[in-house]
Design an enzyme around this catalytic site. Sequence first.
Site, PDB file in Angstrom:
ATOM      1  N   GLY A  23       0.845  -1.202   0.000  1.00 36.15           N
ATOM      2  CA  GLY A  23       0.000   0.000   0.000  1.00 36.15           C
ATOM      3  C   GLY A  23       0.873   1.242   0.000  1.00 36.15           C
ATOM      4  O   GLY A  23       1.834   1.319   0.776  1.00 36.15           O
ATOM      5  N   ARG A  33      13.480  10.195  -3.391  1.00 35.44           N
ATOM      6  CA  ARG A  33      14.355  11.338  -3.728  1.00 35.44           C
ATOM      7  C   ARG A  33      15.646  11.284  -2.910  1.00 35.44           C
ATOM      8  O   ARG A  33      16.749  11.502  -3.428  1.00 35.44           O
ATOM      9  CB  ARG A  33      13.582  12.627  -3.442  1.00 35.44           C
ATOM     10  CG  ARG A  33      14.383  13.913  -3.513  1.00 35.44           C
ATOM     11  CD  ARG A  33      13.442  15.067  -3.186  1.00 35.44           C
ATOM     12  NE  ARG A  33      14.098  16.348  -3.166  1.00 35.44           N
ATOM     13  CZ  ARG A  33      14.595  16.930  -2.071  1.00 35.44           C
ATOM     14  NH1 ARG A  33      14.520  16.294  -0.908  1.00 35.44           N
ATOM     15  NH2 ARG A  33      15.151  18.110  -2.139  1.00 35.44           N
ATOM     16  N   ARG A  84       1.017  -4.978  -4.851  1.00 36.74           N
ATOM     17  CA  ARG A  84       1.145  -6.123  -3.934  1.00 36.74           C
ATOM     18  C   ARG A  84       1.403  -7.328  -4.834  1.00 36.74           C
ATOM     19  O   ARG A  84       0.544  -7.680  -5.646  1.00 36.74           O
ATOM     20  CB  ARG A  84      -0.130  -6.320  -3.125  1.00 36.74           C
ATOM     21  CG  ARG A  84      -0.491  -5.108  -2.262  1.00 36.74           C
ATOM     22  CD  ARG A  84      -1.636  -5.427  -1.328  1.00 36.74           C
ATOM     23  NE  ARG A  84      -2.194  -4.235  -0.705  1.00 36.74           N
ATOM     24  CZ  ARG A  84      -1.694  -3.639   0.377  1.00 36.74           C
ATOM     25  NH1 ARG A  84      -0.616  -4.119   0.950  1.00 36.74           N
ATOM     26  NH2 ARG A  84      -2.281  -2.569   0.882  1.00 36.74           N
ATOM     27  N   ASP A 115       4.966  -4.462   6.102  1.00 31.87           N
ATOM     28  CA  ASP A 115       5.382  -5.748   6.627  1.00 31.87           C
ATOM     29  C   ASP A 115       5.633  -6.802   5.535  1.00 31.87           C
ATOM     30  O   ASP A 115       6.680  -7.445   5.507  1.00 31.87           O
ATOM     31  CB  ASP A 115       4.281  -6.228   7.588  1.00 31.87           C
ATOM     32  CG  ASP A 115       4.777  -7.325   8.474  1.00 31.87           C
ATOM     33  OD1 ASP A 115       5.950  -7.288   8.845  1.00 31.87           O
ATOM     34  OD2 ASP A 115       3.980  -8.239   8.785  1.00 31.87           O
ATOM     35  N   THR A 138       4.562   2.700   5.505  1.00 33.92           N
ATOM     36  CA  THR A 138       3.157   2.292   5.613  1.00 33.92           C
ATOM     37  C   THR A 138       2.435   3.281   6.517  1.00 33.92           C
ATOM     38  O   THR A 138       3.000   3.733   7.524  1.00 33.92           O
ATOM     39  CB  THR A 138       3.002   0.869   6.195  1.00 33.92           C
ATOM     40  OG1 THR A 138       1.631   0.673   6.575  1.00 33.92           O
ATOM     41  CG2 THR A 138       3.855   0.621   7.423  1.00 33.92           C
ATOM     42  N   ASP A 140       0.194   2.478   8.428  1.00 38.86           N
ATOM     43  CA  ASP A 140      -0.316   1.747   9.607  1.00 38.86           C
ATOM     44  C   ASP A 140       0.570   1.876  10.855  1.00 38.86           C
ATOM     45  O   ASP A 140       0.093   1.638  11.967  1.00 38.86           O
ATOM     46  CB  ASP A 140      -0.465   0.256   9.278  1.00 38.86           C
ATOM     47  CG  ASP A 140      -1.458  -0.009   8.156  1.00 38.86           C
ATOM     48  OD1 ASP A 140      -2.200   0.917   7.798  1.00 38.86           O
ATOM     49  OD2 ASP A 140      -1.482  -1.141   7.645  1.00 38.86           O
ATOM     50  N   ASP A 142       2.720  -0.142  11.917  1.00 37.99           N
ATOM     51  CA  ASP A 142       2.653  -1.429  12.630  1.00 37.99           C
ATOM     52  C   ASP A 142       3.914  -2.266  12.438  1.00 37.99           C
ATOM     53  O   ASP A 142       3.862  -3.491  12.527  1.00 37.99           O
ATOM     54  CB  ASP A 142       1.420  -2.214  12.137  1.00 37.99           C
ATOM     55  CG  ASP A 142       1.481  -2.501  10.637  1.00 37.99           C
ATOM     56  OD1 ASP A 142       2.296  -1.866   9.936  1.00 37.99           O
ATOM     57  OD2 ASP A 142       0.719  -3.360  10.166  1.00 37.99           O
ATOM     58  N   GLY A 183      -5.711   0.567   8.949  1.00 38.84           N
ATOM     59  CA  GLY A 183      -4.720   0.016   9.875  1.00 38.84           C
ATOM     60  C   GLY A 183      -4.738  -1.495   9.904  1.00 38.84           C
ATOM     61  O   GLY A 183      -3.996  -2.122  10.651  1.00 38.84           O
ATOM     62  N   ARG A 184      -5.640  -2.052   9.126  1.00 40.94           N
ATOM     63  CA  ARG A 184      -5.812  -3.513   9.064  1.00 40.94           C
ATOM     64  C   ARG A 184      -5.860  -4.100  10.481  1.00 40.94           C
ATOM     65  O   ARG A 184      -6.710  -3.702  11.254  1.00 40.94           O
ATOM     66  CB  ARG A 184      -4.705  -4.131   8.217  1.00 40.94           C
ATOM     67  CG  ARG A 184      -5.104  -5.462   7.651  1.00 40.94           C
ATOM     68  CD  ARG A 184      -4.245  -5.905   6.515  1.00 40.94           C
ATOM     69  NE  ARG A 184      -4.808  -5.524   5.235  1.00 40.94           N
ATOM     70  CZ  ARG A 184      -4.136  -5.528   4.093  1.00 40.94           C
ATOM     71  NH1 ARG A 184      -2.869  -5.860   4.086  1.00 40.94           N
ATOM     72  NH2 ARG A 184      -4.722  -5.198   2.964  1.00 40.94           N
ATOM     73  N   GLY A 198     -10.150  13.715  20.303  1.00 39.81           N
ATOM     74  CA  GLY A 198     -11.059  13.749  21.457  1.00 39.81           C
ATOM     75  C   GLY A 198     -12.217  12.782  21.318  1.00 39.81           C
ATOM     76  O   GLY A 198     -13.353  13.082  21.722  1.00 39.81           O
ATOM     77  N   ALA A 199     -11.945  11.602  20.757  1.00 45.16           N
ATOM     78  CA  ALA A 199     -13.020  10.622  20.566  1.00 45.16           C
ATOM     79  C   ALA A 199     -13.607  10.187  21.902  1.00 45.16           C
ATOM     80  O   ALA A 199     -12.913  10.148  22.921  1.00 45.16           O
ATOM     81  CB  ALA A 199     -12.480   9.408  19.821  1.00 45.16           C
ATOM     82  N   GLU A 200     -14.887   9.853  21.873  1.00 39.55           N
ATOM     83  CA  GLU A 200     -15.567   9.365  23.071  1.00 39.55           C
ATOM     84  C   GLU A 200     -15.091   7.948  23.390  1.00 39.55           C
ATOM     85  O   GLU A 200     -15.077   7.520  24.538  1.00 39.55           O
ATOM     86  CB  GLU A 200     -17.083   9.359  22.847  1.00 39.55           C
ATOM     87  CG  GLU A 200     -17.778  10.684  23.129  1.00 39.55           C
ATOM     88  CD  GLU A 200     -17.354  11.831  22.209  1.00 39.55           C
ATOM     89  OE1 GLU A 200     -16.811  11.577  21.110  1.00 39.55           O
ATOM     90  OE2 GLU A 200     -17.543  12.996  22.606  1.00 39.55           O
ATOM     91  N   LYS A 226     -23.873  14.901  28.735  1.00 36.00           N
ATOM     92  CA  LYS A 226     -22.898  15.085  27.652  1.00 36.00           C
ATOM     93  C   LYS A 226     -23.542  15.071  26.265  1.00 36.00           C
ATOM     94  O   LYS A 226     -22.841  15.087  25.255  1.00 36.00           O
ATOM     95  CB  LYS A 226     -21.813  14.001  27.737  1.00 36.00           C
ATOM     96  CG  LYS A 226     -20.913  14.181  28.936  1.00 36.00           C
ATOM     97  CD  LYS A 226     -19.674  13.332  28.828  1.00 36.00           C
ATOM     98  CE  LYS A 226     -18.750  13.618  29.997  1.00 36.00           C
ATOM     99  NZ  LYS A 226     -17.578  12.792  30.046  1.00 36.00           N
ATOM    100  N   GLU A 236     -10.316  -0.693  11.442  1.00 32.63           N
ATOM    101  CA  GLU A 236     -11.061  -1.520  10.476  1.00 32.63           C
ATOM    102  C   GLU A 236     -10.950  -3.019  10.724  1.00 32.63           C
ATOM    103  O   GLU A 236     -11.865  -3.773  10.405  1.00 32.63           O
ATOM    104  CB  GLU A 236     -10.590  -1.206   9.053  1.00 32.63           C
ATOM    105  CG  GLU A 236      -9.125  -1.541   8.833  1.00 32.63           C
ATOM    106  CD  GLU A 236      -8.629  -1.229   7.430  1.00 32.63           C
ATOM    107  OE1 GLU A 236      -9.430  -0.824   6.577  1.00 32.63           O
ATOM    108  OE2 GLU A 236      -7.424  -1.391   7.192  1.00 32.63           O
ATOM    109  N   HIS A 264      -9.497   5.048   1.608  1.00 34.33           N
ATOM    110  CA  HIS A 264      -8.213   5.343   0.966  1.00 34.33           C
ATOM    111  C   HIS A 264      -7.832   6.812   0.978  1.00 34.33           C
ATOM    112  O   HIS A 264      -6.687   7.145   0.633  1.00 34.33           O
ATOM    113  CB  HIS A 264      -8.207   4.792  -0.463  1.00 34.33           C
ATOM    114  CG  HIS A 264      -8.116   3.298  -0.498  1.00 34.33           C
ATOM    115  ND1 HIS A 264      -9.198   2.488  -0.261  1.00 34.33           N
ATOM    116  CD2 HIS A 264      -7.058   2.473  -0.681  1.00 34.33           C
ATOM    117  CE1 HIS A 264      -8.813   1.220  -0.331  1.00 34.33           C
ATOM    118  NE2 HIS A 264      -7.515   1.183  -0.580  1.00 34.33           N
TER     119      HIS A 264
END
Length: 334
Positions: A23, A33, A84, A115, A138, A140, A142, A183-184, A198-200, A226, A236, A264
């Site tokens: 990817g 470069r 790939r 990876d 990547t 990700d 990871d 992020g697989r 700031g996700a719940e 709230k 994902e 994407h």
Amino acid sequence: MYSLPKLTRDVSLNAIAVLTSGGDAPGMNPAIRSVARAALNAGIEVYGVQRGYSGLIIGDMALLDSASVSNIVQRGGTMLKSDRCDAFRDPAVRKQAAAILRERGVDGLVVIGGDGSLTGAHLLAEESGLAVVGLPGTIDNDIFGTDDTIGFDTAVTTALEAIDKIRDTALSHEQLFLVEVMGRNSGFIATQVGLAGGAEMILVPGYEIQVESICFQLAADRAAGKGSSGIIVVAEGPTPGLTYRLAERLRSHDQTAKVCILGHIQRGGSPTGHDRVLASCLGFSAVEYLRAGYSDIMIGVQNGQICQVPLEDVVNRSKPLDPALVDLVHLLHR
Ligand code: F6P
């Protein structure tokens, strides 16, 4: 700022090749470069291989000069294209790739990818004896053995821009959103984005999704005044679309949630300054390590220092997500 390696240049190289694989990730262009110009400045020829291992196994490569990598430092994607390549899992195909490189007089290869691509690089180095150096490219983040990967910062920035916008409409409509990020099987993007946005709540691989406890949390939030808006960032997992399945399960518990899969869009766009600097330092270092006679290694970053890690260690281990960061997202929401 990173400190660059200072190595004794023991090996005289005539030509190296560079490819991008898997990817794509914003920052691959500045890495190409940097590899090209570091080599050219040292009097080493550089081949750019098209479409990753798919191009390598048919010898689809051309010499780069300094002008061929002009004006790409700010561009997303990869000028060399990426792919790939399942065929590269076959040892006979890797043997053919090594023969092609030797025919062209190439004595070092730089592989920029995730990876799977680094696994291919390790096998090629091990089986052929060619000098191969990998760079972690990547979104990700990871890859074991490096704190950071080329493209991660840009992907997080892109996802955050989207989340900030989603929050506007979520607030206006007092609506809960499930935002799915890439992020697989890893949760690095989700955690970083959850923390900065700031996700719940965040849902990441390795933690069981318990719909009942999500509903309990939503009810507790409402009881605490709230409101009913909110953003749950969902990693994902193995296949995209998890958020749709989750929304369905929430519906059966009388909770409505809108779904937004960022997809994407996270892989595109101009690389951030951070990714450009990282890619430039890693690209330069890859050439330095090749000139010092190293092979079968990845160049990464640990504690702000550019370092080398044997590819064998990189590809056989998975990078752990710090559970304290996941907890922090939830703690800061309360
Ligand atoms: O590994 C990078 C990545 O963007 C993952 O986050 C994602 O799951 C996957 O690639 C998607 O790959 P493809 O574009 O081949 O579907």
